[in-house]
Motif scaffolding. Structure first.
Motif, short mmCIF file in Angstrom:
data_model
loop_
_atom_site.label_atom_id
_atom_site.label_comp_id
_atom_site.label_asym_id
_atom_site.label_seq_id
_atom_site.Cartn_x
_atom_site.Cartn_y
_atom_site.Cartn_z
N ASP A 48 45.64 -3.81 11.85
CA ASP A 48 45.78 -2.53 11.13
C ASP A 48 44.43 -1.95 10.72
O ASP A 48 44.36 -1.14 9.80
N ILE A 49 43.36 -2.34 11.39
CA ILE A 49 42.03 -1.95 10.96
C ILE A 49 41.84 -0.43 10.95
O ILE A 49 41.16 0.12 10.06
N ASP A 50 42.45 0.28 11.90
CA ASP A 50 42.33 1.74 11.92
C ASP A 50 43.01 2.36 10.71
O ASP A 50 42.49 3.33 10.12
N GLU A 51 44.16 1.82 10.32
CA GLU A 51 44.87 2.33 9.15
C GLU A 51 44.07 2.07 7.88
O GLU A 51 44.01 2.92 6.97
N VAL A 52 43.46 0.88 7.80
CA VAL A 52 42.62 0.56 6.63
C VAL A 52 41.46 1.55 6.54
O VAL A 52 41.17 2.10 5.48
N ALA A 53 40.79 1.81 7.67
CA ALA A 53 39.67 2.74 7.68
C ALA A 53 40.11 4.15 7.28
O ALA A 53 39.40 4.84 6.53
N ALA A 54 41.27 4.57 7.75
CA ALA A 54 41.76 5.92 7.45
C ALA A 54 42.05 6.10 5.96
O ALA A 54 42.01 7.22 5.45
N GLY A 55 42.31 4.99 5.26
CA GLY A 55 42.61 5.07 3.85
C GLY A 55 41.40 5.04 2.95
O GLY A 55 41.54 5.09 1.71
N ILE A 56 40.20 4.95 3.50
CA ILE A 56 38.97 4.90 2.72
C ILE A 56 38.38 6.30 2.60
O ILE A 56 38.07 6.94 3.61
N ALA A 57 38.20 6.75 1.39
CA ALA A 57 37.68 8.10 1.15
C ALA A 57 36.16 8.11 1.22
O ALA A 57 35.46 8.18 0.21
N TYR A 58 35.66 8.05 2.44
CA TYR A 58 34.20 8.05 2.67
C TYR A 58 33.98 8.51 4.10
O TYR A 58 34.65 8.04 5.04
N GLU A 59 33.06 9.42 4.30
CA GLU A 59 32.91 10.05 5.61
C GLU A 59 32.17 9.18 6.62
O GLU A 59 32.20 9.49 7.83
N HIS A 60 31.52 8.12 6.15
CA HIS A 60 30.74 7.29 7.07
C HIS A 60 31.39 5.93 7.32
O HIS A 60 30.72 4.90 7.34
N VAL A 61 32.70 5.92 7.51
CA VAL A 61 33.41 4.68 7.82
C VAL A 61 33.51 4.54 9.34
O VAL A 61 33.92 5.47 10.03
N GLU A 62 33.13 3.38 9.84
CA GLU A 62 33.20 3.10 11.26
C GLU A 62 34.07 1.88 11.50
O GLU A 62 34.27 1.05 10.61
N VAL A 63 34.61 1.77 12.71
CA VAL A 63 35.49 0.66 13.08
C VAL A 63 35.00 0.05 14.38
O VAL A 63 34.65 0.78 15.33
N SER A 64 34.95 -1.28 14.44
CA SER A 64 34.62 -1.95 15.69
C SER A 64 35.57 -3.12 15.89
O SER A 64 35.83 -3.89 14.96
N VAL A 65 36.10 -3.21 17.11
CA VAL A 65 36.98 -4.31 17.49
C VAL A 65 36.32 -5.05 18.65
O VAL A 65 36.08 -4.47 19.70
N VAL A 66 35.99 -6.31 18.40
CA VAL A 66 35.32 -7.13 19.41
C VAL A 66 36.38 -7.89 20.19
O VAL A 66 37.27 -8.53 19.60
N GLY A 67 36.28 -7.83 21.51
CA GLY A 67 37.36 -8.35 22.34
C GLY A 67 37.44 -9.84 22.46
O GLY A 67 38.50 -10.38 22.77
N THR A 68 36.34 -10.55 22.22
CA THR A 68 36.37 -12.00 22.40
C THR A 68 35.27 -12.65 21.57
O THR A 68 34.34 -11.98 21.12
N GLY A 69 35.41 -13.95 21.38
CA GLY A 69 34.38 -14.70 20.66
C GLY A 69 34.86 -15.23 19.33
O GLY A 69 35.92 -14.84 18.83
N TRP A 70 34.08 -16.13 18.76
CA TRP A 70 34.37 -16.66 17.43
C TRP A 70 33.73 -15.74 16.40
O TRP A 70 32.59 -15.28 16.56
N ALA A 71 34.44 -15.44 15.33
CA ALA A 71 33.98 -14.44 14.36
C ALA A 71 32.59 -14.77 13.82
O ALA A 71 31.77 -13.87 13.62
N GLY A 72 32.31 -16.04 13.54
CA GLY A 72 31.00 -16.41 13.00
C GLY A 72 29.87 -16.00 13.91
O GLY A 72 28.88 -15.39 13.47
N ASP A 73 29.99 -16.31 15.20
CA ASP A 73 28.94 -15.94 16.16
C ASP A 73 28.86 -14.42 16.32
O ASP A 73 27.76 -13.87 16.45
N VAL A 74 30.00 -13.76 16.33
CA VAL A 74 30.01 -12.31 16.50
C VAL A 74 29.28 -11.63 15.35
O VAL A 74 28.45 -10.73 15.55
N ILE A 75 29.55 -12.05 14.13
CA ILE A 75 28.92 -11.43 12.95
C ILE A 75 27.42 -11.66 12.97
O ILE A 75 26.64 -10.73 12.73
N VAL A 76 27.00 -12.88 13.26
CA VAL A 76 25.56 -13.17 13.32
C VAL A 76 24.89 -12.30 14.38
O VAL A 76 23.79 -11.77 14.18
#
Length: 258
Positions: A48-76
């Motif tokens: 539901d990440i797009d819905e969460v972003a749409a509910g934030i009252a701020y014009e500089h909200v971005e969304v990224s969905v990474v297709g594969t990988g372990w979250a720890g490595d992706v964040i780093v």
């Protein structure tokens, strides 16, 4: 700071850090990026990440969905790709910190990312998102990590226009020495143009005294430093830092000392 990065895994607990991250993003007018690693097998992704972003009252909200990988490595990797990224994460696990961070995404990010980690724990008390922060509460223990914590806090204070409050907890016999040391540091910061003050608390339970003070400091960020050589799991398991993370009503800026 150029970006506030909020990893989401589909849990309600992960959403708790959006408020503090949004307050900082608005102050600096930098992007607030919500990201998730698509993991339909284990279900640990924010469908539901797009819905969460749409509910934030701020014009500089971005969304990224990474297709594969372990979250720890992706964040780093995302932090490495864009210097100035601040990772913002939440945990509401009320068990011992061992279960929360050993081998976890949190531990991996703190240990490997060249950036501080903004965290909220189960004791966090939300504040209005339309107001900024006024103060950085710099928790010092008198050890070698203090100077690094102060340097990071000073950098954040400059960007967010924060007052610095240096805090140390000691037994009654150490009050004079601690007061003199913190006063010297505060004077040095004042000479460089920072608003700084020193607070010495007495007691035999530092985490309790720190969290009591935090409850009296709205619109405040707390700053803690861990040792980068061994990571969060070795530094704070059973320690003052773990107890503060569990009980703090404030967002905590955890930073890795060299």
């Amino acid at each position: 700071m150029t970006r506030l990065l909020v990893p989401l895994d589909g849990s309600a607990e992960a959403l708790a850090v959006i408020g503090p991250a949004l307050r900082i993003a608005r102050t600096l007018q930098v992007p607030l990026e919500l990201m998730t690693v698509h993991d339909p097998v284990r279900g640990e992704w924010a469908a539901d990440i797009d819905e969460v972003a749409a509910g934030i009252a701020y014009e500089h909200v971005e969304v990224s969905v990474v297709g594969t990988g372990w979250a720890g490595d992706v964040i780093v990797g995302l932090v490495a790709d864009q210097p100035g990224t601040v990772v913002c994460m939440a945990t509401h696990n009320r068990d011992r910190l061992t279960r929360m961070v050993v081998g976890s995404v949190t531990e991996h990010v703190l240990h490997h990312a060249a950036a501080p980690l903004l965290m909220v724990g189960p004791g966090h008390l939300p504040e209005p998102e339309d107001s900024g922060y006024d103060r950085a509460l710099v928790c010092l223990d008198g050890g070698p990590r203090d100077e690094f914590a102060i340097a990071v806090a000073e950098c954040w204070a400059r960007q967010l226009k924060l007052e610095l409050e240096l805090v140390h907890v000691t037994e009654s016999s150490g009050v004079d020495g601690a007061t003199a040391r913190l006063s010297r540091i505060a004077e040095r910061l004042q000479e460089s143009g920072r608003a700084a003050a020193a607070t010495v608390l007495t007691g035999t339970h530092p985490a309790q005294r720190l969290t009591e003070l935090m409850a009296e400091r709205p619109k405040t960020l707390a700053v803690l430093a861990s040792h980068g050589r061994v990571g969060l799991s070795r530094i704070v398991l059973g320690s003052v830092s773990s107890k503060v993370l569990q009980a703090s009503p404030l967002p905590l800026l955890l930073t890795r000392a060299p």
